[in-house]
Structure formats: C-alpha cells, structure tokens
Design a protein around this motif. Structure first.
Motif, short mmCIF file in Angstrom:
data_model
loop_
_atom_site.label_atom_id
_atom_site.label_comp_id
_atom_site.label_asym_id
_atom_site.label_seq_id
_atom_site.Cartn_x
_atom_site.Cartn_y
_atom_site.Cartn_z
N ALA A 78 57.33 29.75 -47.77
CA ALA A 78 55.35 28.84 -47.96
C ALA A 78 56.14 27.44 -48.01
N ARG A 79 57.74 27.15 -48.74
CA ARG A 79 58.64 25.84 -48.83
C ARG A 79 58.26 25.28 -47.29
N LEU A 80 58.97 25.90 -46.28
CA LEU A 80 58.74 25.04 -45.42
C LEU A 80 57.91 24.99 -44.92
N LEU A 81 57.05 25.53 -45.14
CA LEU A 81 55.27 25.21 -44.77
C LEU A 81 54.63 24.07 -45.25
N ALA A 82 55.07 23.60 -46.44
CA ALA A 82 54.40 22.73 -47.02
C ALA A 82 55.14 21.54 -46.73
N PRO A 126 48.31 17.26 -49.87
CA PRO A 126 47.17 17.99 -50.47
C PRO A 126 47.02 19.90 -49.33
N LEU A 127 47.99 20.35 -50.49
CA LEU A 127 48.44 21.81 -50.18
C LEU A 127 47.32 22.59 -50.48
N ALA A 128 46.43 22.52 -50.75
CA ALA A 128 45.67 23.67 -50.85
C ALA A 128 44.63 23.85 -49.98
N GLU A 129 43.93 22.05 -49.88
CA GLU A 129 42.84 22.07 -48.41
C GLU A 129 43.60 22.64 -47.23
#
Length: 651
Positions: free
Chosen positions: A204-208, A255-258
C-alpha cells in the motif's frame, strides 16, 4: 506380427494396477515406445519423470536419481528393486547422460549445434524435462533476468523524502521501507515474508510512493491479482484498508483517496489473462499484451510454472511486476515452485555493495554487513520482511519452530501452550473432531454452531436488503472456523470428514442433507467456470432464493459484496465443512483446526504443517490419531526438482 512388450513397461503397468504409479505415466511411456524408444533405461526414466511431475517437480535431476532413487520417489527399496530387475543402470551422471543422449526422442539442449526437432523430452543441465516445463523455465528465467536487471533511473532524494513521510522513524533497518525503495527502481521485485510481516501494508505504501513520484499519477494503470478469488478479494480489502489509513496520515500532501479510487477490483490470474473455456490458452499473451503499468500479485507461492510463464509473456516490458508471498508456504498444486526458487536465499539478503549504498541513501539506514554479498540480479530485487506483528504469541512460536524444523520445540509449544490459543489432541478419535466441529472447544467456542444458529434465523418479509445482510452474516460466521486436512481420502481426509460432519449435523437436525442441495451446505468450486463467474477454490453457501424458497442458490462473498449462482448451474463443487490445507491458502480463520491422518505420507510435509498453522488468526487446534505423524511431517522438507535457480544464477 505382435511386438513383445518391453519388461519395464509391463512392470510399470502392473505397478499402475496396484496404485504405485499413475496410468498416465504408463501411457506416456507406451507412447514414447511407439515413437521408437527401445532402451529400457530410457523408458524407465521417462516413467519416473511423469511420476515426479505429478508430485510437482518440473524435471528429474540425474544426480538425485543416482544418489537415492527411493528417496526421490518416496518408495521403499523392494519396490524400486523389483522395477529395475535385470536392468543394468548407469552408476553415475555421466553414464545417464550417455544413455539419454542416444535417444532420438530427447533434445540435448546443452550440445552446440544440436538440431532441435521439437522432441517431447529435453535434456538440460543434467536434468531431464518434459518439453513444456523446460520451455516454461527458460521463458521465466529470461523474462525475470531482463526485468530485474533493467534498473530505472529514480530521483533518490524524492524517494527518500516520501519514504520518510510514509513510514515511521525507526532505529533499525526497516525492511518494509527497504522493499518499497527496491521495488520502485525496477520492473520486477519480490516481497516475501511470513504471516503478519505486513506484505500488503508495505505494498500500500509502495502504491502511494509510485503515485507521489509519477508525473501523471492519475494516469497510472494499476492491477491487483491473486491465484484464487478468495485471495484476490482479501488483497483488495487489505490494500483498501491500508490506503484509507495512509490517506489520513499523509493529508493534503497527496490526493491518495482520489487516486486509489481508480484501482479496480482484484482479479484472479485466470480472469486477468482472459482464460478461454476448455483450453489452456489465454486472451492476453505475447501478441496481445495487457494494458497496465503496475501489477501486484499476492499469494505468489501458489502460482505454478505454466501460469507464471503465461503471466510474464503477457506483460509489456514497461510494466512493473511485484510478487507478494510467503516463500515457506506450500508450493502450487501443479508443477513448479517459482516463488520458492526466486527467494531461495532471501534470508541472507545477498545485496551487492551498490544495492546496499542505494538502500542506505533511500532509506537512511545502513544494511547490516551480514546481508551484503555479491548476490544474483534477482537477489537485488528481493526483500524479505522479517518482523511479524501478528504472530508474536504461541501460534507464531509454533509456526517458527515448525518452519525451522525443530520438532521437539514444536511439540513442546503444543504441550505447554495455553489451550485458549493452542490445543493438541495426540490420540484423537473422530467423535472428538465432530464435537469440535459443532461447538469448538474451551477457549475457542463456536465451531460451526455460530453459522448454523444464524441459518435458522432467516428474516421473514419482503425486505431484500435485510435478507442480503442475513446472507452476509451467515457467510462471515462460517468463514470464522475451518477444518483443514492433510489428505483427501480416508476417515481423517476431506471426503471422509465431510461425510461424517454432514451426517452428524443432519442427525442433530441442524441441516437436512437428504438432497444434494440443502440450505446451509457449504461448497467449494473445484474447477474454473467462466460462464458463471466462479473459480477453483471459491467457497460459497447454499441458501434459498430471496423470493422463491424452493429455489436454491450458492452465495459468495467478495469483501462485503455478494454474488450468487443457481445451484443448477454449478457442475464442479464439493461440500466444504473440511478442506485441504492446499485449498486454504489465501484464507485466514479465527479458529483453524488441522487434522492429520493415522499414518505418515510423503505429501504431509513441513510446509503443509506450517501453512495450516498460519491460517489461524486467534486459535489453532491440531488433531491426529497418531502423534508420530507430526514428527515425521516436520522432518520432511519439500524439495521440488527445478532448474530455475540455476538459470537465474541464484545458486
């Protein structure tokens, strides 16, 4: 004029009649004989190769055949000696190479200018292959080497800055942080670790991080996949949860949620590649590539050789592939142990000085000296997560003891543990298991009684939303408890226990199993069916249709979303009160009960015991009529013959 059957073929046929070998192996040897193979030694090794393929080996290594053929096959000496009677077998590898090199049906891949006539067998690196497995290994090795070695230019300062935002400060090396730093610089990486080490937390942090570093994050095409529907649903659910928490931590900086709302549902690998009914071919392949930028595959230990080759062939060179999985779990049911081969030396790191310098700059911490060496190109892109945040108690200690082969310590863990967490019935009877199946045990009450109670509380009326909430509650209650078996047949196998539990619950009035399809029947899909959208390993519950009581449907839960199929449309299912440990991979249960049979078997191995233990979230119980089976299993380490490590220069 009738041609006499070669003695070795006749003996293999007799062995098949007694259940020692498969009829398929005999048929293949007969086929090779029909092509002109006359040497009995060649026919012998072809039959053995087919048998090993059924055990998950991709090849037969001549060194292992010379050293200890009985250990290789799991046979006793008399069985082997009867088969080879009156045959003079080579005493060393060179002798076998000479014997096999003389066959027109075998392609000797190591000999320069050898004419490849697409023979069904291939001799390579002193190992004999069925051609398709040799082709898969070569394709995987080539693709992985190419992807792992093509490092991308990255802004190390930006990577370091964002990693400090995404991860909490630590006084020691943070392997999760390291995994992100490693993955972001290449088109291939592996993140391995046991339960609770935070593989999905890390990804998940890699995606961010990928979103943060991208010039156009809104254009990133990200796909999530896993070998089974259950594993895919869990992956999506875990990543969504981790990203949601991370969005609150980061705030307006990204804007991680978006961005994460654009990530679609996780899919099975078959669905991702576009499997075609009644064929092994996929819609996506080297001539019709997938259109994605990042692919994350969870439970990669379950991905077999053929599937991995197909996946790599369908990926553009520019796609970033991240494999997640526990290298110590059971390998795939079909041939190959790809993740195990890739991670063979992951414990020792084997990072080059250049990789160590990059990690130090990106993560702000020096790699300990014991992890620095001139390892393979694959080692530079592999990170093992070493700290379990979930399995720190009794279950974790037991899993660690089993995984390290410490039989006495594992038994000590079981005998001394608090029964609320661990329970061991060393001389169990089936009635003990039936009681546990219904009520659980002290410290882990419930069993299947929880879902059966809900089953009897079906809401009345015309509120369909309320009905669906009830279905979800029934499914979640069933998923909290599971019985896992080491074998399929016998009183302590899947078939015997499913019948016994079903009969027991019927006698007590909890279910009415007079008909094949009854309300409350849990089922497992045993074959992919693209017409109905169900896949091998999916678990569902048989319940009445909302508006038609006499119509039965099987309901499946993906995260919190329901899907259902009419029972009349499901052809390949089996009752699932008990299931094999293999089929449980990708799942977790609050209380896991593992059952071992009365006799040891080659299929009951250390990896199987470890995998069963690590399916438990809170409680684990082990039942067996013979305690010695556990000791034998922990001492039996699965070693699948493969040439992939040599091709990847890991060994």
């Amino acid at each position: 004029m009738m041609v006499a059957t070669p003695p070795v073929l006749e003996r293999l046929k007799q062995y098949a009649e007694r259940g020692h070998v498969r009829l398929l192996s005999v048929a293949f040897v007969r086929f090779m004989h029909s092509l002109g193979m006359q040497d009995q030694r060649q026919m012998l090794i072809v039959g053995l190769l087919c048998e090993l393929e059924a055990l998950g080996h991709s090849c037969i290594k001549l060194e292992a055949l010379v050293t200890d053929p009985c250990a290789l096959l799991g046979w006793d000496v008399s069985l082997w000696e009867t088969l080879i009677a009156d045959m003079e077998l080579p005493a060393d590898v060179e002798g076998w190479l000479h014997v096999l090199g003389g066959s027109a049906q075998i392609y000797a891949a190591d000999i320069e200018n050898q004419n490849d006539q697409q023979q069904p067998l291939v001799l390579h690196r002193a190992s004999l292959y069925l051609r398709r497995y040799w082709r898969h290994e070569m394709a995987i090795a080539s693709a992985v080497r190419q992807r792992a070695s093509a490092l991308m230019p990255v802004d190390v300062a930006a990577v370091s800055r964002w990693l400090d935002i995404l991860f909490n400060a630590s006084d020691e090396i943070d392997w999760q942080k390291t995994a992100c730093a490693i993955a972001v610089r290449s088109h291939f990486s592996v993140i391995t670790g046991g339960p609770g080490t935070g593989k999905t937390y890390t990804v998940a942090r890699l995606l961010a991080l990928l979103f943060a570093l991208s010039a156009h994050p809104e254009r990133l095409r990200i796909a999530l996949a896993a070998p089974t529907g259950k594993a895919a649903a869990r992956l999506k659910q875990a990543i969504d949860h981790a990203l949601s928490e991370l969005a609150e931590k980061i705030g307006p900086a990204l804007p991680l949620a978006e961005l994460t709302n654009r990530i679609g549902a996780a899919r099975t690998l078959h669905s991702l590649l576009g499997a075609r009914p009644d064929t092994r071919a996929f819609r996506h392949h080297a001539g019709n590539l997938l259109d994605i930028d990042v692919l994350i595959v969870d439970e990669a230990s379950m991905v077999h050789l053929e599937m991995m080759a197909s996946l790599l062939a369908a990926l553009p060179d520019s796609t970033m592939l991240i494999l997640l999985g526990d290298k110590d779990q059971l390998a795939s049911v079909e041939a190959g142990a790809v993740l195990g081969d890739l991670c063979d030396r992951a414990e020792s790191g084997n990072y080059s000085p250049a990789t160590a310098r990059y990690i130090a700059t990106a993560c702000g911490k020096e790699i300990p000296a014991e992890f620095i060496a001139d390892g393979s190109v694959i080692a530079q892109q592999t990170v093992m997560l070493r700290k379990s945040r979930r399995f720190s108690g009794a279950i974790g200690a037991l899993a660690l003891a089993v995984n390290s082969g410490q039989t006495d310590l594992a038994i000590d863990c079981l005998r001394r543990a608090d029964e609320q967490v661990l329970f061991w019935a060393e001389s169990a009877q089936q009635k003990t298991l039936l009681q546990m199946a219904l009520h659980g045990r002290a410290g882990a009450e419930g069993g299947y009684s929880t879902y059966l109670q809900l089953l009897a509380q079906r809401p009345q009326g015309s509120d369909e939303a309320q009905f669906h909430l009830w279905v979800i509650a029934v499914l979640k209650a069933f998923e909290s408890f599971r019985i896992l078996c080491a074998v399929r047949e016998g009183d302590w196998g899947v078939s015997g226990l499913n019948q016994a539990i079903e009969r027991h619950l019927h006698q007590l009035g909890h279910i009415n199993s007079r008909n094949e399809w009854y309300s409350g029947r849990p089922v497992m899909i045993t074959r992919n069916d693209y017409g109905t959208g169900v896949f091998n390993g999916d678990i569902g519950m048989t319940l009445p249709d909302f508006s038609k009581d006499k119509v039965q449907r099987v309901y499946f839960l993906d995260g919190d979303k329901l899907r259902h199929v009419l029972t009349s449309r499901l052809r390949h299912v089996e009752t699932a009160f008990a299931m094999t440990v293999h089929k449980s991979q990708g799942s977790e249960f609050q209380h896991t009960v593992m059952v071992l049979p009365a006799e040891a078997s080659p299929v009951i191995t250390r990896e199987l015991i470890y995998t069963g233990i690590t399916r438990a979230k809170q409680n684990f119980s082990l039942l067996t009529p013979a305690s010695t089976v556990l000791s034998h299993a922990i001492g039996r380490l699965t070693l699948r013959a493969s040439g992939l490590q040599e091709e990847l220069n890991i060994v």
